[in-house]
Design a protein around this motif. Structure first.
Motif, PDB file in Angstrom:
ATOM      1  N   VAL A 166       0.854  -1.181   0.000  1.00 34.93           N
ATOM      2  CA  VAL A 166       0.000   0.000   0.000  1.00 34.93           C
ATOM      3  C   VAL A 166       0.896   1.239   0.000  1.00 34.93           C
ATOM      4  O   VAL A 166       2.095   1.159   0.326  1.00 34.93           O
ATOM      5  CB  VAL A 166      -0.956   0.033   1.207  1.00 34.93           C
ATOM      6  N   ALA A 167       0.325   2.373  -0.359  1.00 34.43           N
ATOM      7  CA  ALA A 167       1.068   3.627  -0.393  1.00 34.43           C
ATOM      8  C   ALA A 167       0.127   4.771  -0.049  1.00 34.43           C
ATOM      9  O   ALA A 167      -1.096   4.674  -0.239  1.00 34.43           O
ATOM     10  CB  ALA A 167       1.711   3.843  -1.757  1.00 34.43           C
ATOM     11  N   TRP A 252      -5.920  -0.201   9.895  1.00 40.32           N
ATOM     12  CA  TRP A 252      -5.699   0.770   8.808  1.00 40.32           C
ATOM     13  C   TRP A 252      -5.098   0.097   7.589  1.00 40.32           C
ATOM     14  O   TRP A 252      -5.474   0.407   6.452  1.00 40.32           O
ATOM     15  CB  TRP A 252      -4.793   1.892   9.299  1.00 40.32           C
ATOM     16  N   VAL A 253      -4.154  -0.829   7.789  1.00 37.16           N
ATOM     17  CA  VAL A 253      -3.541  -1.531   6.659  1.00 37.16           C
ATOM     18  C   VAL A 253      -4.599  -2.311   5.881  1.00 37.16           C
ATOM     19  O   VAL A 253      -4.630  -2.281   4.641  1.00 37.16           O
ATOM     20  CB  VAL A 253      -2.417  -2.468   7.155  1.00 37.16           C
ATOM     21  N   ARG A 254      -5.486  -3.000   6.588  1.00 33.13           N
ATOM     22  CA  ARG A 254      -6.539  -3.756   5.904  1.00 33.13           C
ATOM     23  C   ARG A 254      -7.460  -2.827   5.116  1.00 33.13           C
ATOM     24  O   ARG A 254      -7.855  -3.151   3.983  1.00 33.13           O
ATOM     25  CB  ARG A 254      -7.342  -4.564   6.927  1.00 33.13           C
ATOM     26  N   GLN A 255      -7.774  -1.679   5.681  1.00 32.98           N
ATOM     27  CA  GLN A 255      -8.612  -0.729   4.965  1.00 32.98           C
ATOM     28  C   GLN A 255      -7.889  -0.175   3.734  1.00 32.98           C
ATOM     29  O   GLN A 255      -8.502   0.003   2.674  1.00 32.98           O
ATOM     30  CB  GLN A 255      -9.016   0.414   5.897  1.00 32.98           C
ATOM     31  N   ALA A 256      -6.589   0.102   3.866  1.00 27.55           N
ATOM     32  CA  ALA A 256      -5.820   0.623   2.737  1.00 27.55           C
ATOM     33  C   ALA A 256      -5.717  -0.408   1.623  1.00 27.55           C
ATOM     34  O   ALA A 256      -5.761  -0.061   0.432  1.00 27.55           O
ATOM     35  CB  ALA A 256      -4.436   1.049   3.208  1.00 27.55           C
ATOM     36  N   GLN A 257      -5.564  -1.673   1.975  1.00 28.84           N
ATOM     37  CA  GLN A 257      -5.460  -2.717   0.970  1.00 28.84           C
ATOM     38  C   GLN A 257      -6.764  -2.924   0.202  1.00 28.84           C
ATOM     39  O   GLN A 257      -6.761  -3.531  -0.873  1.00 28.84           O
ATOM     40  CB  GLN A 257      -5.034  -4.031   1.626  1.00 28.84           C
ATOM     41  N   ALA A 258      -7.861  -2.420   0.737  1.00 29.19           N
ATOM     42  CA  ALA A 258      -9.161  -2.605   0.097  1.00 29.19           C
ATOM     43  C   ALA A 258      -9.569  -1.425  -0.786  1.00 29.19           C
ATOM     44  O   ALA A 258     -10.616  -1.493  -1.441  1.00 29.19           O
ATOM     45  CB  ALA A 258     -10.230  -2.834   1.157  1.00 29.19           C
ATOM     46  N   VAL A 259      -8.772  -0.348  -0.824  1.00 31.50           N
ATOM     47  CA  VAL A 259      -9.166   0.799  -1.640  1.00 31.50           C
ATOM     48  C   VAL A 259      -9.061   0.442  -3.117  1.00 31.50           C
ATOM     49  O   VAL A 259      -8.232  -0.387  -3.521  1.00 31.50           O
ATOM     50  CB  VAL A 259      -8.287   2.027  -1.322  1.00 31.50           C
ATOM     51  N   PRO A 260      -9.852   1.064  -3.975  1.00 35.14           N
ATOM     52  CA  PRO A 260      -9.839   0.712  -5.399  1.00 35.14           C
ATOM     53  C   PRO A 260      -8.654   1.273  -6.175  1.00 35.14           C
ATOM     54  O   PRO A 260      -8.307   0.753  -7.241  1.00 35.14           O
ATOM     55  CB  PRO A 260     -11.158   1.293  -5.914  1.00 35.14           C
ATOM     56  N   ALA A 284      -3.595   1.021  -3.223  1.00 36.64           N
ATOM     57  CA  ALA A 284      -3.372  -0.393  -2.958  1.00 36.64           C
ATOM     58  C   ALA A 284      -2.667  -1.022  -4.163  1.00 36.64           C
ATOM     59  O   ALA A 284      -2.550  -0.404  -5.223  1.00 36.64           O
ATOM     60  CB  ALA A 284      -4.700  -1.099  -2.700  1.00 36.64           C
ATOM     61  N   ASN A 285      -2.204  -2.252  -3.993  1.00 36.19           N
ATOM     62  CA  ASN A 285      -1.548  -2.989  -5.085  1.00 36.19           C
ATOM     63  C   ASN A 285      -0.424  -2.167  -5.720  1.00 36.19           C
ATOM     64  O   ASN A 285      -0.394  -1.943  -6.927  1.00 36.19           O
ATOM     65  CB  ASN A 285      -2.570  -3.394  -6.156  1.00 36.19           C
TER      66      ASN A 285
END
Length: 361
Positions: A166-167, A252-260, A284-285
């Motif tokens: 994530v970034a 927060w990391v889990r939420q960031a990984q789920a952004v489009p 993400a990604n």
């Protein structure tokens, strides 16, 4: 004239005696110094929230105290000599032919030499102890360091978490009581990465990688900035460092990984364009090897291969080639996706397999 009238006349005139002038001058200086704490300025360096910042604060205060051992006596003696040897003091010793005193020379040279040596030893030790490249030992075995890759853009900060893919832009999230390993570079202009309440400042330079190790011991939100002038957007190049509990950080990391939104080469090329007051963004990604590609794209090809289309150079590194190709496909500041797709087969000639490329089409 009556005594009553004399008293009124004295109260109406300023007292110009030496003692009164001295008291007035001291009162004005004290009033000016009293206004300093009320000026509204925050002293973040003296309110550290991490072990590195705490040690640096102690170093500053100790060095200041040692230097004041010379400064304060000099100031006091200057005022004493000024008062004692004033023109109106006829009782003071008058020695117009005096030129030397061994005792005075010993005092004024020995004390500063001792202080300089003490400061040199102390700073030498703390400089190595607080080396920003030196890793910080984890507080607990179950809290390994968090890796953050920092890219100084014009004029915004890009934070990449390679372990979580994530970034973020202009937002840094860290877990409390956990060492943080920063790898720092710049897209073009040199900047300086600095979170005053956590510790050391380190420069960010294009084509180079610097390192910084910090740790936050208290949760909270702390100001981060670029402390080196880098152009017209410098004043807006700041961010917030959010220090949370380990549970909140994992959430927060889990939420960031789920952004489009994803951070691939075309997205990075758009992001690197100069701009001020950039809003906070999360991706993400993240393209694998993005940070190394930003550092390495200024190094040039290592195997002599140079030519692609539109002046693009081929480096043999897929991430670097993807970023360079996306940059070469800009038309009037916009990315030409068709030109980028057309370049891909040519970039793959003699390069790594297409399956290893992170460019999303």
């Amino acid at each position: 004239m009556s005594m009553h009238n004399v008293s009124l006349a004295r109260r109406g005139r300023a007292d110009t005696t030496p003692g009164a002038l001295w008291r007035t001058w001291c009162a004005r200086v004290a009033a000016a110094m009293a206004m300093v704490p009320m000026s509204g300025c925050t002293m973040e360096l003296f309110d550290p929230k991490g072990s590195v910042g705490e040690q640096e604060k102690h170093l500053i205060l100790i060095a200041l105290g040692v230097m004041l051992l010379v400064v304060i006596p000099v100031i006091v003696l200057t005022l004493v000599f000024f008062w004692r040897y004033r023109e109106t003091n006829t009782a003071a010793t008058y020695s117009p032919k005096w030129s030397h005193s061994t005792k005075i020379e010993v005092v004024v040279w020995t004390i500063p030499v001792i202080i300089v040596v003490a400061l040199a030893v102390m700073i030498w030790e703390t400089t190595h102890k607080l080396d920003p490249y030196q890793p910080i030992e984890p507080i607990a075995a179950d809290k390994p360091p968090v890796r953050v890759e920092v890219v100084a853009l014009n004029w915004k900060w890009l934070f990449i978490y390679p372990d979580y893919k994530v970034a973020t832009v202009n937002k840094l999230v860290l877990p409390v009581d956990t060492p943080v390993e920063f790898k720092i570079t710049a897209e073009s202009l040199m900047n300086a990465f600095f979170i005053p309440q956590l510790g050391s400042m380190v420069y960010a330079m294009s084509g180079m990688q610097t390192k910084l190790h910090l740790i936050a011991n208290e949760t909270g939100t702390y100001a981060g900035m670029s402390s080196a002038y880098s152009g017209p957007g410098f004043s807006d190049m700041h961010f917030k460092a959010h220090v949370t509990s380990q549970g909140d950080f994992d959430k927060w990391v889990r939420q960031a990984q789920a952004v489009p939104d994803t951070l691939d080469a075309p997205t990075y090329v758009k992001l690197e364009q100069p701009g001020t007051a950039a809003p906070v963004a999360i991706y993400a990604n993240v393209m694998p090897g993005l940070f190394d590609a930003v550092v390495g794209k200024y190094m040039g090809p290592m195997d002599g291969r140079m030519q692609g289309t539109q002046g693009m150079r081929v480096s043999g590194n897929s991430a670097i080639d993807d970023i360079i190709a996306a940059a070469n496909c800009r038309v009037d500041g916009q990315l030409d996706s068709r030109a980028l797709l057309a370049q891909r087969p040519e970039r793959e000639v003699g390069a790594q397999p297409a399956s290893q490329r992170a460019l999303t089409e």
